[in-house]
Design an enzyme around this catalytic site. Structure first.
Site, PDB file in Angstrom:
ATOM      1  N   ARG A  14      42.177   7.336 -24.963  1.00  0.00           N
ATOM      2  CA  ARG A  14      42.603   6.606 -26.008  1.00  0.00           C
ATOM      3  C   ARG A  14      43.952   7.208 -26.608  1.00  0.00           C
ATOM      4  O   ARG A  14      43.856   8.369 -27.063  1.00  0.00           O
ATOM      5  CB  ARG A  14      41.755   6.478 -27.390  1.00  0.00           C
ATOM      6  CG  ARG A  14      40.489   5.704 -26.948  1.00  0.00           C
ATOM      7  CD  ARG A  14      39.824   5.226 -28.313  1.00  0.00           C
ATOM      8  NE  ARG A  14      39.940   5.990 -29.210  1.00  0.00           N
ATOM      9  CZ  ARG A  14      39.238   5.704 -30.422  1.00  0.00           C
ATOM     10  NH1 ARG A  14      38.892   4.682 -30.795  1.00  0.00           N
ATOM     11  NH2 ARG A  14      39.184   6.569 -31.839  1.00  0.00           N
ATOM     12  N   THR A  31      47.992   4.316 -30.702  1.00  0.00           N
ATOM     13  CA  THR A  31      47.783   2.682 -30.658  1.00  0.00           C
ATOM     14  C   THR A  31      46.345   2.447 -30.591  1.00  0.00           C
ATOM     15  O   THR A  31      45.732   1.382 -30.640  1.00  0.00           O
ATOM     16  CB  THR A  31      48.295   2.227 -29.541  1.00  0.00           C
ATOM     17  OG1 THR A  31      47.915   2.774 -28.369  1.00  0.00           O
ATOM     18  CG2 THR A  31      49.968   2.387 -29.427  1.00  0.00           C
ATOM     19  N   ASP A  64      33.718  13.031 -32.834  1.00  0.00           N
ATOM     20  CA  ASP A  64      34.583  12.843 -31.566  1.00  0.00           C
ATOM     21  C   ASP A  64      33.480  13.271 -30.349  1.00  0.00           C
ATOM     22  O   ASP A  64      33.083  14.438 -30.239  1.00  0.00           O
ATOM     23  CB  ASP A  64      35.781  13.717 -31.375  1.00  0.00           C
ATOM     24  CG  ASP A  64      36.677  13.303 -29.957  1.00  0.00           C
ATOM     25  OD1 ASP A  64      35.909  13.656 -29.135  1.00  0.00           O
ATOM     26  OD2 ASP A  64      37.598  13.058 -30.117  1.00  0.00           O
ATOM     27  N   ASP A  93      34.526  16.107 -27.831  1.00  0.00           N
ATOM     28  CA  ASP A  93      34.638  17.184 -28.464  1.00  0.00           C
ATOM     29  C   ASP A  93      33.622  17.974 -28.636  1.00  0.00           C
ATOM     30  O   ASP A  93      33.228  19.105 -28.431  1.00  0.00           O
ATOM     31  CB  ASP A  93      35.619  17.240 -29.675  1.00  0.00           C
ATOM     32  CG  ASP A  93      37.030  16.881 -29.228  1.00  0.00           C
ATOM     33  OD1 ASP A  93      37.493  17.225 -28.338  1.00  0.00           O
ATOM     34  OD2 ASP A  93      37.941  16.570 -30.294  1.00  0.00           O
TER      35      ASP A  93
HETATM   36  C1  PRP Z   1      36.434   8.063 -26.785  1.00  0.00           C
HETATM   37  C2  PRP Z   1      34.907   7.621 -26.410  1.00  0.00           C
HETATM   38  C3  PRP Z   1      35.296   6.677 -25.621  1.00  0.00           C
HETATM   39  C4  PRP Z   1      36.504   5.718 -26.466  1.00  0.00           C
HETATM   40  C5  PRP Z   1      35.808   4.675 -27.328  1.00  0.00           C
HETATM   41  O1  PRP Z   1      37.071   8.846 -25.615  1.00  0.00           O
HETATM   42  O2  PRP Z   1      34.488   8.639 -25.374  1.00  0.00           O
HETATM   43  O3  PRP Z   1      35.446   6.582 -24.198  1.00  0.00           O
HETATM   44  O4  PRP Z   1      36.826   7.030 -27.122  1.00  0.00           O
HETATM   45  O5  PRP Z   1      36.891   4.251 -28.065  1.00  0.00           O
HETATM   46  P1  PRP Z   1      37.386   2.731 -27.925  1.00  0.00           P
HETATM   47  O6  PRP Z   1      35.959   1.836 -27.845  1.00  0.00           O
HETATM   48  O7  PRP Z   1      38.089   2.738 -29.052  1.00  0.00           O
HETATM   49  O8  PRP Z   1      38.148   2.885 -26.700  1.00  0.00           O
HETATM   50  P2  PRP Z   1      38.687   9.568 -25.752  1.00  0.00           P
HETATM   51  O9  PRP Z   1      39.350   8.610 -25.513  1.00  0.00           O
HETATM   52  O10 PRP Z   1      38.370  10.357 -27.032  1.00  0.00           O
HETATM   53  O11 PRP Z   1      38.564  10.638 -24.702  1.00  0.00           O
HETATM   54  P3  PRP Z   1      37.108  11.843 -24.345  1.00  0.00           P
HETATM   55  O12 PRP Z   1      36.230  11.131 -24.017  1.00  0.00           O
HETATM   56  O13 PRP Z   1      38.258  12.403 -23.101  1.00  0.00           O
HETATM   57  O14 PRP Z   1      37.517  12.681 -25.593  1.00  0.00           O
HETATM   58  N1  URA Z   2      35.766   8.010 -29.801  1.00  0.00           N
HETATM   59  C1  URA Z   2      34.670   9.041 -30.385  1.00  0.00           C
HETATM   60  O1  URA Z   2      34.419   9.973 -29.776  1.00  0.00           O
HETATM   61  N2  URA Z   2      34.371   8.806 -31.580  1.00  0.00           N
HETATM   62  C2  URA Z   2      34.383   7.633 -32.398  1.00  0.00           C
HETATM   63  O2  URA Z   2      33.988   7.434 -33.441  1.00  0.00           O
HETATM   64  C3  URA Z   2      35.369   6.614 -31.754  1.00  0.00           C
HETATM   65  C4  URA Z   2      35.950   6.828 -30.502  1.00  0.00           C
END
Ligand code: PRP
Ligand code: URA
Length: 209
Positions: A104, A108, A200, A203
């Site tokens: 993400r 944005t 997160d 993380d």
């Molecule tokens: C997080 C989570 C989802 C997404 C959800 O991933 O694991 O994939 O955000 O958010 P959304 O519904 O608003 O799209 P992130 O982009 O933080 O990547 P990561 O899993 O690599 O930390």
């Molecule tokens: N992605 C995450 O990991 N946590 C949230 O709350 C939203 C998006």
């Protein structure tokens, strides 16, 4: 909502509460994500097709049901969706695993694709997409778009915590897919994080940040 299942099983609710606790460390967090995925998978896979096969018991030969058709495809959305894969593999060890890389944009909040590799023939498989968090729904909608573009048809989407906004967006964009949610939370905050959520997920699973 048709095609949407929100779990209210006490074991799932209990484990989600442990996940939310900021004191829960990486090791326990990973185990909980895996256990919840397995519990959700048990229910989400209840419509897998069966076929009768011949088996010889110590007593006699009988026709008895086994899972039919092409092997299941599990498709985690990277990174956090990876944490759920082993929970489903514990149920269906022969499943194939694809990957969709999305992150993400921090400003944005829109998803960007950086990787996509799916098992073939994808159109003949039941596909389980995993991502613990369904926040704005942008990542989920894009992942299902990619899978459909590659020919995927029978799609189930599993997320552990969803915001109402994300669930609505995914369901409206893809009303044909089955969506499974461990718990529906209250809302998104100004940074598009789920409240109360668990922070997160990526993380916390991988111990980064
Ligand atoms: C997080 C989570 C989802 C997404 C959800 O991933 O694991 O994939 O955000 O958010 P959304 O519904 O608003 O799209 P992130 O982009 O933080 O990547 P990561 O899993 O690599 O930390
Ligand atoms: N992605 C995450 O990991 N946590 C949230 O709350 C939203 C998006």
């Amino acid at each position: 909502m048709e095609n949407v299942t929100i779990f209210n099983h006490p074991l799932i609710q209990h484990k989600i509460s442990l996940l939310r606790d900021r004191r829960t460390g990486t090791n326990e967090f990973r185990s909980l994500i895996e256990e919840i995925a397995m519990l959700m998978g048990y229910e989400a896979l209840r419509d897998l097709p069966l076929e009768d096969v011949e088996v010889e018991t110590p007593i006699e030969t009988c026709m008895t049901p086994m899972i039919a058709g092409k092997k299941l495809a599990i498709v985690p959305i990277l990174r956090a969706g990876l944490g759920m894969v082993n929970g489903i593999l514990a149920l269906v060890p022969s499943a194939k695993v694809g990957h969709i890389g999305l992150y993400r944009d921090e400003v944005t909040h829109e998803p960007h694709e950086y990787y996509c590799k799916l098992p073939t023939p994808i159109e003949q498989r039941t596909i389980v997409v995993t991502d613990p968090m369904l926040a704005t729904g942008g990542s989920g909608v894009s992942a299902v778009d990619f899978i459909k573009q590659h020919g995927g048809r029978n799609i189930k989407f599993m997320s552990i915590i969803a915001a109402p906004e994300g669930l609505k967006r995914l369901h409206e964009a893809h009303p044909d897919i089955q969506i499974y949610v461990g718990h529906l939370d209250r809302c998104l905050n100004e940074n598009a994080y789920i409240c109360p959520g668990l922070g997160d997920a990526g993380d916390r699973i991988f111990g980064t940040k």
